[in-house]
Each structure stands twice: as structure tokens, then as C-alpha cells.
Write a protein that holds these residues in place. Structure first.
Motif, PDB file in Angstrom:
ATOM      1  N   ALA A  18       0.632  -1.194   0.168  1.00  0.00           N
ATOM      2  CA  ALA A  18      -0.083  -0.027   0.170  1.00  0.00           C
ATOM      3  C   ALA A  18       0.991   1.300  -0.024  1.00  0.00           C
ATOM      4  CB  ALA A  18      -0.995   0.053   1.092  1.00  0.00           C
ATOM      5  N   TRP A  19       1.877   1.317   0.812  1.00  0.00           N
ATOM      6  CA  TRP A  19       2.637   2.634   0.843  1.00  0.00           C
ATOM      7  C   TRP A  19       3.221   3.132  -0.566  1.00  0.00           C
ATOM      8  CZ3 TRP A  19       3.486   4.580   5.910  1.00  0.00           C
ATOM      9  CH2 TRP A  19       4.312   5.873   5.822  1.00  0.00           C
ATOM     10  N   PRO A  20       4.007   2.290  -1.415  1.00  0.00           N
ATOM     11  CA  PRO A  20       4.352   2.810  -2.615  1.00  0.00           C
ATOM     12  C   PRO A  20       3.008   3.347  -3.416  1.00  0.00           C
ATOM     13  CG  PRO A  20       5.334   0.627  -2.276  1.00  0.00           C
ATOM     14  CD  PRO A  20       4.354   0.771  -1.125  1.00  0.00           C
ATOM     15  N   TRP A  21       2.099   2.548  -3.495  1.00  0.00           N
ATOM     16  CA  TRP A  21       0.743   2.922  -4.236  1.00  0.00           C
ATOM     17  C   TRP A  21       0.378   4.330  -3.991  1.00  0.00           C
ATOM     18  CZ3 TRP A  21      -1.916   1.658  -8.443  1.00  0.00           C
ATOM     19  CH2 TRP A  21      -3.151   2.248  -8.789  1.00  0.00           C
ATOM     20  N   PHE A  22       0.096   4.510  -2.688  1.00  0.00           N
ATOM     21  CA  PHE A  22      -0.508   5.694  -2.198  1.00  0.00           C
ATOM     22  C   PHE A  22       0.898   6.897  -2.150  1.00  0.00           C
ATOM     23  CE2 PHE A  22      -3.481   3.021  -0.433  1.00  0.00           C
ATOM     24  CZ  PHE A  22      -4.622   3.536  -0.886  1.00  0.00           C
ATOM     25  N   GLY A  23       1.878   6.343  -2.078  1.00  0.00           N
ATOM     26  CA  GLY A  23       3.303   7.372  -2.007  1.00  0.00           C
ATOM     27  C   GLY A  23       3.373   7.824  -3.503  1.00  0.00           C
ATOM     28  N   MET A  24       3.342   7.051  -4.527  1.00  0.00           N
ATOM     29  CA  MET A  24       3.586   7.680  -5.863  1.00  0.00           C
ATOM     30  C   MET A  24       2.414   8.415  -6.286  1.00  0.00           C
ATOM     31  SD  MET A  24       4.699   4.292  -7.981  1.00  0.00           S
ATOM     32  CE  MET A  24       3.390   3.280  -7.556  1.00  0.00           C
ATOM     33  N   ARG A  25       1.135   8.589  -5.604  1.00  0.00           N
ATOM     34  CA  ARG A  25      -0.021   9.343  -5.949  1.00  0.00           C
ATOM     35  C   ARG A  25      -0.097  10.676  -5.129  1.00  0.00           C
ATOM     36  NH1 ARG A  25      -4.952   5.406  -6.238  1.00  0.00           N
ATOM     37  NH2 ARG A  25      -6.118   7.274  -6.957  1.00  0.00           N
ATOM     38  N   GLY A  26       0.986  10.714  -4.218  1.00  0.00           N
ATOM     39  CA  GLY A  26       1.208  11.645  -3.310  1.00  0.00           C
ATOM     40  C   GLY A  26       0.035  11.762  -2.130  1.00  0.00           C
ATOM     41  N   GLU A  27      -0.634  10.658  -1.840  1.00  0.00           N
ATOM     42  CA  GLU A  27      -1.442  10.607  -0.850  1.00  0.00           C
ATOM     43  C   GLU A  27      -1.104   9.955   0.240  1.00  0.00           C
ATOM     44  OE1 GLU A  27      -4.887   8.338  -2.629  1.00  0.00           O
ATOM     45  OE2 GLU A  27      -5.111   9.771  -4.290  1.00  0.00           O
ATOM     46  N   THR A  28      -1.749  10.195   1.456  1.00  0.00           N
ATOM     47  CA  THR A  28      -1.361   9.553   2.564  1.00  0.00           C
ATOM     48  C   THR A  28      -2.132   8.055   3.108  1.00  0.00           C
ATOM     49  OG1 THR A  28      -3.141  10.641   3.808  1.00  0.00           O
ATOM     50  CG2 THR A  28      -1.276  11.739   3.867  1.00  0.00           C
ATOM     51  N   LEU A  29      -1.414   7.424   3.713  1.00  0.00           N
ATOM     52  CA  LEU A  29      -2.016   5.830   3.964  1.00  0.00           C
ATOM     53  C   LEU A  29      -3.223   5.924   4.526  1.00  0.00           C
ATOM     54  CD1 LEU A  29      -0.793   3.272   2.753  1.00  0.00           C
ATOM     55  CD2 LEU A  29      -0.276   2.874   5.122  1.00  0.00           C
ATOM     56  N   PRO A  30      -4.342   5.529   4.014  1.00  0.00           N
ATOM     57  CA  PRO A  30      -5.777   5.420   4.761  1.00  0.00           C
ATOM     58  C   PRO A  30      -5.560   4.427   5.935  1.00  0.00           C
ATOM     59  CG  PRO A  30      -6.099   4.398   2.478  1.00  0.00           C
ATOM     60  CD  PRO A  30      -4.528   5.040   2.780  1.00  0.00           C
ATOM     61  N   TRP A  31      -5.426   4.825   7.138  1.00  0.00           N
ATOM     62  CA  TRP A  31      -5.225   3.925   7.948  1.00  0.00           C
ATOM     63  C   TRP A  31      -6.290   3.216   8.363  1.00  0.00           C
ATOM     64  CZ3 TRP A  31      -0.843   1.918   9.072  1.00  0.00           C
ATOM     65  CH2 TRP A  31       0.311   2.697   9.022  1.00  0.00           C
ATOM     66  N   PRO A  32      -7.566   3.472   8.267  1.00  0.00           N
ATOM     67  CA  PRO A  32      -8.860   2.706   8.490  1.00  0.00           C
ATOM     68  C   PRO A  32      -8.725   1.377   7.760  1.00  0.00           C
ATOM     69  CG  PRO A  32      -9.479   4.755   8.833  1.00  0.00           C
ATOM     70  CD  PRO A  32      -8.100   4.881   8.103  1.00  0.00           C
ATOM     71  N   GLU A  33      -8.671   1.637   6.383  1.00  0.00           N
ATOM     72  CA  GLU A  33      -8.850   0.657   5.366  1.00  0.00           C
ATOM     73  C   GLU A  33      -7.622  -0.283   5.359  1.00  0.00           C
ATOM     74  OE1 GLU A  33      -9.181   3.702   4.660  1.00  0.00           O
ATOM     75  OE2 GLU A  33     -11.225   4.023   3.815  1.00  0.00           O
ATOM     76  N   THR A  34      -6.082   0.198   5.764  1.00  0.00           N
ATOM     77  CA  THR A  34      -5.197  -0.310   5.910  1.00  0.00           C
ATOM     78  C   THR A  34      -5.150  -1.258   6.995  1.00  0.00           C
ATOM     79  OG1 THR A  34      -3.948   1.179   5.212  1.00  0.00           O
ATOM     80  CG2 THR A  34      -2.577  -0.227   6.269  1.00  0.00           C
ATOM     81  N   ALA A  35      -5.866  -1.058   8.327  1.00  0.00           N
ATOM     82  CA  ALA A  35      -5.775  -1.704   9.327  1.00  0.00           C
ATOM     83  C   ALA A  35      -6.842  -2.968   9.205  1.00  0.00           C
ATOM     84  CB  ALA A  35      -6.679  -0.860  10.572  1.00  0.00           C
ATOM     85  N   PHE A  36      -7.869  -2.986   8.256  1.00  0.00           N
ATOM     86  CA  PHE A  36      -8.921  -4.039   8.063  1.00  0.00           C
ATOM     87  C   PHE A  36      -8.224  -4.867   7.053  1.00  0.00           C
ATOM     88  CE2 PHE A  36     -12.010  -1.239  10.072  1.00  0.00           C
ATOM     89  CZ  PHE A  36     -12.888  -1.975  10.690  1.00  0.00           C
ATOM     90  N   ALA A  37      -7.506  -4.095   5.984  1.00  0.00           N
ATOM     91  CA  ALA A  37      -6.708  -5.106   5.089  1.00  0.00           C
ATOM     92  C   ALA A  37      -5.580  -6.092   6.025  1.00  0.00           C
ATOM     93  CB  ALA A  37      -5.828  -4.212   4.182  1.00  0.00           C
ATOM     94  N   ILE A  38      -4.984  -5.309   6.856  1.00  0.00           N
ATOM     95  CA  ILE A  38      -3.983  -5.996   7.621  1.00  0.00           C
ATOM     96  C   ILE A  38      -4.775  -7.398   8.464  1.00  0.00           C
ATOM     97  CG2 ILE A  38      -2.252  -6.034   9.895  1.00  0.00           C
ATOM     98  CD1 ILE A  38      -1.763  -3.457   8.810  1.00  0.00           C
ATOM     99  N   GLY A  39      -5.953  -7.057   9.151  1.00  0.00           N
ATOM    100  CA  GLY A  39      -6.748  -8.092   9.789  1.00  0.00           C
ATOM    101  C   GLY A  39      -7.157  -9.262   8.704  1.00  0.00           C
ATOM    102  N   GLY A  40      -7.410  -8.863   7.410  1.00  0.00           N
ATOM    103  CA  GLY A  40      -7.788  -9.826   6.459  1.00  0.00           C
ATOM    104  C   GLY A  40      -6.605 -10.586   6.084  1.00  0.00           C
ATOM    105  N   ALA A  41      -5.157  -9.955   5.804  1.00  0.00           N
ATOM    106  CA  ALA A  41      -4.174 -10.748   5.458  1.00  0.00           C
ATOM    107  C   ALA A  41      -3.878 -11.682   6.558  1.00  0.00           C
ATOM    108  CB  ALA A  41      -3.013  -9.927   5.121  1.00  0.00           C
ATOM    109  N   ALA A  42      -3.969 -11.317   7.863  1.00  0.00           N
ATOM    110  CA  ALA A  42      -3.391 -12.043   9.089  1.00  0.00           C
ATOM    111  C   ALA A  42      -4.626 -13.238   9.310  1.00  0.00           C
ATOM    112  CB  ALA A  42      -3.595 -11.186  10.302  1.00  0.00           C
ATOM    113  N   LEU A  43      -5.682 -13.014   8.894  1.00  0.00           N
ATOM    114  CA  LEU A  43      -6.631 -14.028   8.845  1.00  0.00           C
ATOM    115  C   LEU A  43      -6.079 -15.214   7.757  1.00  0.00           C
ATOM    116  CD1 LEU A  43      -9.403 -15.532   9.501  1.00  0.00           C
ATOM    117  CD2 LEU A  43     -10.411 -14.197   8.085  1.00  0.00           C
ATOM    118  N   LEU A  44      -5.877 -14.549   6.730  1.00  0.00           N
ATOM    119  CA  LEU A  44      -5.506 -15.624   5.522  1.00  0.00           C
ATOM    120  C   LEU A  44      -4.193 -16.287   5.905  1.00  0.00           C
ATOM    121  CD1 LEU A  44      -5.526 -16.616   2.427  1.00  0.00           C
ATOM    122  CD2 LEU A  44      -4.200 -14.523   1.965  1.00  0.00           C
ATOM    123  N   LEU A  45      -3.198 -15.812   6.429  1.00  0.00           N
ATOM    124  CA  LEU A  45      -1.907 -16.364   7.100  1.00  0.00           C
ATOM    125  C   LEU A  45      -2.350 -17.423   8.149  1.00  0.00           C
ATOM    126  CD1 LEU A  45       0.618 -13.441   6.857  1.00  0.00           C
ATOM    127  CD2 LEU A  45       0.242 -15.179   5.315  1.00  0.00           C
TER     128      LEU A  45
END
Length: 244
Positions: A18-45
Motif C-alpha cells: 500500500a505504501w508505494p501505491w499511495f506514495g506515488m500518488r502523493g496521498e497519505t496511507l488510509p489507516w482505517p482501510e489499511t488496518a482492516f486489510a492487515i486483519g484480512g491478511a492475518a486471517l489468511l496467513l
């Protein structure tokens, strides 16, 4: 450490994408969506590594709840107090790979029936919680010598108070892996699938011939139970009994 590694891997995976994607677009990382994405990735692992269902739920909810908690206008000390309280209650989840499962009275009565042919039995409850097995057994089996082993501080303290003044009840602080089973006639455990292989090795090494090991809900892998008792409660509890 394994569970922390899973959370770390999920966080690294999501942030590194996520960081490179939003960094290249000059946007800050959206932490709510990122937090839920991390939860989903952790569930998958957790699913890929075949973790127990309760660890899957913890992995799914941990980072989203941490983010939600960070939005609550509380003094930092309150978060520390909440963490400390959870540690005092659920320490066994970290050190013994077993959450706090409380046996019901129907299970305790079933244990009394299973052990009815063992007068003056020496009974050990590994992960004894609040004494939900020891206390009912003390009422219906006044001849038995009962020992509860618990290592979550607050849970142990409550169990100690509940068993105070009962001469045939011994309430012991300690790790179930260090408990002495050499003089036990019956050992009972309601843990999780993870510690069962190592616990079975301990049972085989320490418990005397003719003794009985009983596991609530979780069978010993690749070892057929001598008998399986259906408790008939709402949980549909099964007691896996292994004669030594």
C-alpha cells in the motif's frame, strides 16, 4: 512468538504494497482501510498455517481493534490498564497456547461418574480456571484429593479464593508443562489442539500405570481414545478418556 510473527508478516505485506501505491500518488496511507486489510491478511496467513479458530478470530480483529482503540480519546494509561487486565486473565493463551475455557457443571458431574470406581482418587485439573471442575467434584466426591493448576494471575486468584478453606482442594500456581503428574490417578485438561501432543508425551512419561487422562473436546492426535463420553450438554461436550 509464532502468532506475533503472523501479525508482523501480515502488517509487512499490506504496508509494503500500500505504501508505494499511495506514495506515488502523493496521498497519505488510509489507516482505517489499511488496518482492516492487515486483519484480512492475518486471517489468511492464520488459515494457511492451520491455526485454531480462536487464533484466526484474534488475528482478524487485532489490528482493526487496535486502530479503533487509538481513536478513542482516552489517556494512554487506560490502554495499559486494559492490556494488563487481559494479560492477567488470558496469560495461558500466550504461555500455554490455550485460551480460557471454563468447564460446566455437567462436565464435572460426568467426570464424577467416570471416576466413580476410583476411591480416594488423586485428581489434577490442568488449566483449572476458576475452579469450575474442582468445586463441583469436591461436593460429590468428598473422598477425592483435588488439585487445580492455573497460571493466569487473576484467574488463579479467583480460583484460590473460591477453594479457600476446602481441605481436600489444593490450588496451585504454575505452568501445566511443569506440573508433577507422577502421583496422579486422574488428570483432566480443557486446553486446545496445540498443546495436546506435548501434553500426551508428558502424560506417558509421568502418569503411573492404570491412571486415566481425560481431555475435554480435544483428542490427542493419532492416539485412539480408550472411551469417548458424550456429556449431553448444550456444548455437546465430548470427554476423550485415555487409560494408561
Amino acid at each position: 512468538m509464532r502468532q506475533l510473527a503472523l501479525q508482523g508478516a501480515a502488517t509487512l505485506l499490506v504496508v509494503s504494497l500500500a505504501w508505494p501505491w499511495f506514495g506515488m500518488r502523493g496521498e497519505t496511507l488510509p489507516w482505517p482501510e489499511t488496518a482492516f486489510a492487515i486483519g484480512g491478511a492475518a486471517l489468511l496467513l492464520a488459515t494457511l498455517t492451520r491455526q485454531p479458530w480462536w487464533w484466526k478470530l484474534i488475528h482478524l480483529a487485532f489490528v482493526p481493534l487496535a486502530w479503533l482503540g487509538s481513536q478513542v480519546p482516552l489517556a494512554p494509561g487506560w490502554f495499559f490498564c486494559i492490556f494488563l487486565l487481559l494479560l492477567l486473565i488470558y496469560r495461558g493463551t500466550l504461555t500455554g497456547q490455550a485460551p480460557l475455557f471454563l468447564s460446566n457443571e455437567a462436565t464435572a458431574l460426568a467426570l464424577a461418574e467416570i471416576t466413580a470406581d476410583r476411591p480416594n482418587m488423586r485428581f489434577v485439573d490442568l488449566g483449572a480456571g476458576l475452579g469450575s471442575v474442582i468445586l463441583p467434584l469436591a461436593r460429590v466426591r468428598p473422598d477425592a484429593r483435588l488439585t487445580g493448576v492455573e497460571n493466569a494471575p487473576l484467574v488463579w486468584a479467583i480460583g484460590r479464593l473460591r477453594t479457600w478453606g476446602k481441605p481436600r482442594c489444593r490450588w496451585q500456581w504454575g505452568d501445566l508443562r511443569q506440573a508433577d503428574l507422577r502421583q496422579s490417578d486422574v488428570v483432566y485438561a480443557f486446553l486446545s489442539p496445540l498443546p495436546m501432543p506435548d501434553l500426551w508425551k508428558k502424560v506417558c512419561a509421568e502418569m503411573p500405570a492404570g491412571s486415566l487422562f481425560i481431555s475435554n473436546s480435544f483428542a490427542v492426535p493419532d492416539v485412539p481414545a480408550t472411551t469417548v463420553v458424550e456429556v449431553g450438554d448444550r456444548r455437546q461436550t465430548r470427554l476423550y478418556c485415555y487409560q494408561r
